[in-house]
Design a protein around this motif. Structure first.
Motif, mmCIF file in Angstrom:
data_model
loop_
_atom_site.group_PDB
_atom_site.id
_atom_site.type_symbol
_atom_site.label_atom_id
_atom_site.label_comp_id
_atom_site.label_asym_id
_atom_site.label_seq_id
_atom_site.Cartn_x
_atom_site.Cartn_y
_atom_site.Cartn_z
ATOM 1 N N VAL A 48 15.235 -63.693 29.834
ATOM 2 C CA VAL A 48 15.351 -65.126 29.568
ATOM 3 C C VAL A 48 16.780 -65.591 29.872
ATOM 4 O O VAL A 48 17.745 -64.887 29.579
ATOM 5 N N PRO A 49 16.940 -66.785 30.493
ATOM 6 C CA PRO A 49 18.284 -67.306 30.756
ATOM 7 C C PRO A 49 18.947 -67.753 29.440
ATOM 8 O O PRO A 49 18.360 -68.515 28.674
ATOM 9 N N ILE A 50 20.150 -67.266 29.210
ATOM 10 C CA ILE A 50 20.897 -67.603 27.997
ATOM 11 C C ILE A 50 22.153 -68.353 28.417
ATOM 12 O O ILE A 50 22.911 -67.882 29.269
ATOM 13 N N LYS A 51 22.344 -69.520 27.818
ATOM 14 C CA LYS A 51 23.505 -70.353 28.138
ATOM 15 C C LYS A 51 24.315 -70.542 26.861
ATOM 16 O O LYS A 51 23.827 -71.117 25.892
ATOM 17 N N ILE A 52 25.541 -70.005 26.885
ATOM 18 C CA ILE A 52 26.406 -70.059 25.714
ATOM 19 C C ILE A 52 27.488 -71.103 25.960
ATOM 20 O O ILE A 52 28.251 -71.005 26.921
ATOM 21 N N PHE A 53 27.533 -72.095 25.070
ATOM 22 C CA PHE A 53 28.512 -73.176 25.158
ATOM 23 C C PHE A 53 29.600 -72.927 24.121
ATOM 24 O O PHE A 53 29.325 -72.908 22.918
ATOM 25 N N CYS A 54 30.819 -72.714 24.602
ATOM 26 C CA CYS A 54 31.932 -72.347 23.736
ATOM 27 C C CYS A 54 32.974 -73.464 23.686
ATOM 28 O O CYS A 54 33.327 -74.036 24.726
ATOM 29 N N SER A 112 33.809 -82.876 32.041
ATOM 30 C CA SER A 112 33.242 -84.222 32.020
ATOM 31 C C SER A 112 31.730 -84.123 32.189
ATOM 32 O O SER A 112 31.193 -83.036 32.423
ATOM 33 N N GLU A 113 31.063 -85.272 32.112
ATOM 34 C CA GLU A 113 29.604 -85.308 32.264
ATOM 35 C C GLU A 113 29.141 -84.751 33.603
ATOM 36 O O GLU A 113 28.061 -84.177 33.692
ATOM 37 N N LYS A 114 29.940 -84.912 34.640
ATOM 38 C CA LYS A 114 29.524 -84.440 35.965
ATOM 39 C C LYS A 114 29.449 -82.913 36.040
ATOM 40 O O LYS A 114 28.823 -82.368 36.946
ATOM 41 N N ASP A 127 25.110 -72.462 20.682
ATOM 42 C CA ASP A 127 26.164 -73.420 20.367
ATOM 43 C C ASP A 127 27.301 -72.713 19.638
ATOM 44 O O ASP A 127 27.155 -72.305 18.495
ATOM 45 N N ALA A 128 28.437 -72.588 20.324
ATOM 46 C CA ALA A 128 29.669 -72.060 19.725
ATOM 47 C C ALA A 128 30.807 -73.025 20.053
ATOM 48 O O ALA A 128 31.909 -72.618 20.415
ATOM 49 N N ILE A 129 30.519 -74.323 19.973
ATOM 50 C CA ILE A 129 31.494 -75.334 20.375
ATOM 51 C C ILE A 129 32.461 -75.657 19.238
ATOM 52 O O ILE A 129 33.667 -75.473 19.351
ATOM 53 N N PHE A 130 31.936 -76.168 18.140
ATOM 54 C CA PHE A 130 32.759 -76.490 16.972
ATOM 55 C C PHE A 130 32.209 -75.729 15.775
ATOM 56 O O PHE A 130 30.999 -75.606 15.615
ATOM 57 N N GLY A 131 33.079 -75.280 14.913
ATOM 58 C CA GLY A 131 32.654 -74.557 13.718
ATOM 59 C C GLY A 131 32.802 -75.397 12.473
ATOM 60 O O GLY A 131 32.597 -76.612 12.482
ATOM 61 N N THR A 132 33.207 -74.754 11.419
ATOM 62 C CA THR A 132 33.278 -75.402 10.108
ATOM 63 C C THR A 132 34.470 -76.336 9.957
ATOM 64 O O THR A 132 34.512 -77.114 9.011
ATOM 65 N N GLY A 133 35.411 -76.291 10.862
ATOM 66 C CA GLY A 133 36.629 -77.088 10.708
ATOM 67 C C GLY A 133 36.547 -78.525 11.201
ATOM 68 O O GLY A 133 37.465 -79.313 10.974
ATOM 69 N N ILE A 134 35.464 -78.903 11.857
ATOM 70 C CA ILE A 134 35.379 -80.264 12.395
ATOM 71 C C ILE A 134 35.334 -81.274 11.242
ATOM 72 O O ILE A 134 34.657 -81.074 10.252
ATOM 73 N N ASN A 135 36.127 -82.356 11.388
ATOM 74 C CA ASN A 135 36.204 -83.341 10.301
ATOM 75 C C ASN A 135 36.126 -84.779 10.799
ATOM 76 O O ASN A 135 36.464 -85.705 10.070
ATOM 77 N N TRP A 141 32.927 -87.654 26.270
ATOM 78 C CA TRP A 141 31.985 -86.847 27.032
ATOM 79 C C TRP A 141 31.431 -85.685 26.216
ATOM 80 O O TRP A 141 30.327 -85.211 26.480
ATOM 81 N N MET A 142 32.164 -85.264 25.179
ATOM 82 C CA MET A 142 31.649 -84.194 24.318
ATOM 83 C C MET A 142 30.426 -84.680 23.538
ATOM 84 O O MET A 142 29.470 -83.927 23.347
ATOM 85 N N ALA A 143 30.444 -85.934 23.087
ATOM 86 C CA ALA A 143 29.264 -86.502 22.415
ATOM 87 C C ALA A 143 28.100 -86.556 23.392
ATOM 88 O O ALA A 143 26.955 -86.257 23.022
ATOM 89 N N GLN A 144 28.387 -86.908 24.641
ATOM 90 C CA GLN A 144 27.333 -86.937 25.658
ATOM 91 C C GLN A 144 26.764 -85.537 25.900
ATOM 92 O O GLN A 144 25.561 -85.378 26.120
ATOM 93 N N LEU A 145 27.627 -84.509 25.833
ATOM 94 C CA LEU A 145 27.151 -83.137 25.992
ATOM 95 C C LEU A 145 26.192 -82.769 24.852
ATOM 96 O O LEU A 145 25.134 -82.181 25.091
ATOM 97 N N VAL A 146 26.540 -83.130 23.630
ATOM 98 C CA VAL A 146 25.664 -82.836 22.487
ATOM 99 C C VAL A 146 24.312 -83.519 22.684
ATOM 100 O O VAL A 146 23.260 -82.896 22.512
ATOM 101 N N HIS A 147 24.317 -84.792 23.071
ATOM 102 C CA HIS A 147 23.054 -85.499 23.310
ATOM 103 C C HIS A 147 22.260 -84.838 24.448
ATOM 104 O O HIS A 147 21.038 -84.705 24.367
ATOM 105 N N TYR A 148 22.963 -84.423 25.487
ATOM 106 C CA TYR A 148 22.328 -83.758 26.628
ATOM 107 C C TYR A 148 21.662 -82.445 26.186
ATOM 108 O O TYR A 148 20.517 -82.164 26.550
ATOM 109 N N LEU A 149 22.374 -81.655 25.393
ATOM 110 C CA LEU A 149 21.806 -80.390 24.908
ATOM 111 C C LEU A 149 20.623 -80.639 23.979
ATOM 112 O O LEU A 149 19.634 -79.901 24.015
#
Length: 189
Positions: A48-54, A112-114, A127-135, A141-149
């Protein structure tokens, strides 16, 4: 059940590091191995294809360490790094350097989105983008990435907690948060 704040989780990590006389990188390696073992138990080497976003912080370091374990065991992994800032956590840099020991395919930088990759329903997204420290809410474009995923029907796993979700506060229901089907958390929720 105890539910810890972000500060308490950081203190628990530090306590583990101190009591076991290990480094933060050693702890990340241990966490990545535990996650790999659970995934491998389910997939048993399936192609299976695995895509890890860090991200570029400690959570991203966890993702890079996991990616390295999966590559070493023959999984079809593509690793992406969300290049949203020039700042890099030392743990991220350590595991970024280590991944070159197991593959000639460096992580793909997303700026970027492109740069968003093509996704398919059969993919597994980690999903390994943001952990427990986000406040604060994810924006730009990061919000767009979350919506895209989130739009893909692919199965989504999160490390520590879904990116965009606050550890300490509630937030608006429309905030960009990874809609993970499974989350790997450690010590306590």
């Amino acid at each position: 059940m105890k539910i810890l704040s972000a500060q308490q989780l950081a203190e628990a990590d530090q306590s583990t590091i101190d009591k076991n006389q290990i480094t933060s990188n050693d702890l990340m390696e241990h966490i990545a191995k535990l996650i790999f073992d659970r995934i491998h138990q389910r997939l048993q080497g399936s192609p299976v294809p695995i895509k890890i976003f860090c991200g570029i912080g400690k959570n991203g370091g966890d993702g890079l360490a996991l990616s390295r374990h999966m590559i070493q065991h023959g999984y079809h992994v593509t690793t992406y790094v969300t290049n949203y800032s020039k700042k890099r956590a030392p743990e991220f840099l350590f595991h970024y350097d280590k991944i070159k020991e197991v593959t000639k395919d460096w992580p793909i930088l997303l700026s970027s989105e492109k740069d968003f990759p093509e996704l398919h329903p059969q993919d597994i997204i980690i999903d390994a983008i943001f952990g427990t420290g986000i406040n604060r809410p994810i924006d730009g474009w990061m919000a767009q990435l979350v919506h895209y995923l989130n739009k893909t029907p692919a199965f989504k796993l999160a490390i520590d907690m879904p990116s965009g979700l606050y550890a300490n506060n509630s937030q608006d229901i429309d905030s960009p948060i990874i809609q993970a089907q499974h989350t790997f958390s450690f010590e306590t929720p």
